[in-house]
Scaffold this motif. Structure first.
Motif, mmCIF file in Angstrom:
data_model
loop_
_atom_site.group_PDB
_atom_site.id
_atom_site.type_symbol
_atom_site.label_atom_id
_atom_site.label_comp_id
_atom_site.label_asym_id
_atom_site.label_seq_id
_atom_site.Cartn_x
_atom_site.Cartn_y
_atom_site.Cartn_z
ATOM 1 N N TRP A 95 0.920 -1.108 0.110
ATOM 2 C CA TRP A 95 -0.003 -0.149 -0.049
ATOM 3 C C TRP A 95 0.762 1.431 0.202
ATOM 4 O O TRP A 95 0.418 2.229 -0.300
ATOM 5 N N ALA A 96 2.206 1.436 0.304
ATOM 6 C CA ALA A 96 2.954 2.542 0.841
ATOM 7 C C ALA A 96 3.764 2.751 -0.576
ATOM 8 O O ALA A 96 4.244 3.686 -0.552
ATOM 9 N N GLY A 127 -5.148 0.280 -1.489
ATOM 10 C CA GLY A 127 -3.693 0.416 -1.281
ATOM 11 C C GLY A 127 -3.737 1.876 -0.626
ATOM 12 O O GLY A 127 -4.353 1.797 0.467
ATOM 13 N N CYS A 128 -3.195 2.818 -0.926
ATOM 14 C CA CYS A 128 -2.860 4.169 -0.332
ATOM 15 C C CYS A 128 -4.144 4.749 -0.229
ATOM 16 O O CYS A 128 -4.112 5.858 0.452
ATOM 17 N N LEU A 144 -16.469 3.459 -1.159
ATOM 18 C CA LEU A 144 -16.174 2.373 -0.265
ATOM 19 C C LEU A 144 -14.770 1.799 -0.733
ATOM 20 O O LEU A 144 -14.639 1.620 -2.011
ATOM 21 N N ALA A 145 -13.688 1.958 0.264
ATOM 22 C CA ALA A 145 -12.213 1.673 -0.130
ATOM 23 C C ALA A 145 -12.185 -0.013 0.217
ATOM 24 O O ALA A 145 -12.618 -0.301 1.365
ATOM 25 N N ALA A 152 -3.166 -0.785 5.346
ATOM 26 C CA ALA A 152 -3.519 -0.030 4.464
ATOM 27 C C ALA A 152 -4.608 0.689 4.900
ATOM 28 O O ALA A 152 -4.787 1.929 4.293
ATOM 29 N N GLY A 153 -5.550 0.069 5.350
ATOM 30 C CA GLY A 153 -6.808 1.013 5.896
ATOM 31 C C GLY A 153 -6.484 1.877 6.853
ATOM 32 O O GLY A 153 -7.262 3.149 6.645
#
Length: 269
Positions: A95-96, A127-128, A144-145, A152-153
């Motif tokens: 995610w970074a 991800g990010c 919604l992610a 990551a959340g």
């Protein structure tokens, strides 16, 4: 091995770890958060994890397609860029990195807010959280992610704070192959890194389109696993972006990223 090297291995095809996680429906590597499946708007973050992320990432908006969006990312100036990956305590921080497919989707949404304005949007494999943030900035009525990594959340919530947008709901449940949600638009970037995962995505996205007439946009810089998959024949090229030099350097030869519209001619029953 530096994270720079870790990224190179990922791009060469060492995606099996994440692919297996998506397929096995595990929630993510963090023991502290492994039982958490959903964040509601306004949920507080663990202070220890927040402090760790703030100390070991850099806030940046340069070198990417979306300078409007500030993100906490791993950069060459971060300690763990050169540390051994297994010293990072929360599993591989995929995610970074602001991956090229996500950059293209975010740029497209910011330039074309009509695509999301007043609509419900699912950002799959967020991800990010940049694409979800772009959707909020562009007037989506509901966002919604989704990412299977609970860290990551947490990073997404920090990134919402950086961009002065209200945190959107985040789910870390693997929703691929679950019941199709009623979304106006599904966006996903850089998700076609594993053949079996790609097959699952293909089937599930077709189901969403058949049941709910969902629109689907895919961002990808032209990885082999994507271009060689059967889904490729059912895509319409929307726009192609030339990647900034920094993103090119960090993705070893990838020079552009494309937004595709997924328009299957026949849906799986």
């Amino acid at each position: 091995m530096a994270f720079h090297g870790w990224k190179w291995l990922l791009l060469l095809g060492r995606q099996n770890t994440l692919g297996k996680v998506w397929r096995s429906r595990r929630g993510g590597p963090s023991l502290r958060w492994k039982r958490c499946c959903h964040w509601s708007t306004g949920k507080s973050l663990d202070p220890e994890v927040r402090a760790f992320l703030e100390e070991n990432t850099e806030v940046t908006n340069s070198g990417h397609l979306t300078p409007e969006i500030r993100l906490r990312l791993l950069t060459p100036r971060c300690r763990f860029w050169r540390e051994k990956p297994d010293l990072w305590p929360y599993g591989d921080p995929f995610w970074a990195i602001y991956w090229p497919g996500g950059q293209a989707l975010s740029r497209y949404i910011l330039d074309n807010p009509r695509v999301v304005k007043g609509r419900s949007v699912l950002d799959l494999g967020s991800g990010c959280g940049a694409t979800a943030i772009a959707a909020v900035m562009s007037g989506a009525s509901q966002v919604l992610a989704n990412d299977i990594d609970p860290i990551a959340g947490m990073a997404m919530i920090l990134n919402c704070e950086l961009n002065h947008v209200n945190p959107f709901p985040i789910t870390i449940k693997n929703i691929i192959n679950s019941e199709a949600g009623n979304w106006d638009l599904i966006v996903l970037g850089d998700m076609f890194y594993d053949e079996q995962l790609a097959d699952g995505l293909h089937h599930w996205l077709q189901k969403c389109i058949r049941i709910h007439q969902t629109e689907v946009l895919i961002g990808d810089p032209g990885r082999h696993q994507f271009l060689s998959h059967s889904i490729r024949s059912q895509l319409h090229k929307v726009i192609e972006y030339s990647l900034p030099e920094y993103t090119r350097q960090e993705n070893h030869g990838l020079t552009s990223s494309i937004v595709w519209s997924y328009q299957p001619s026949n849906s799986i029953e």
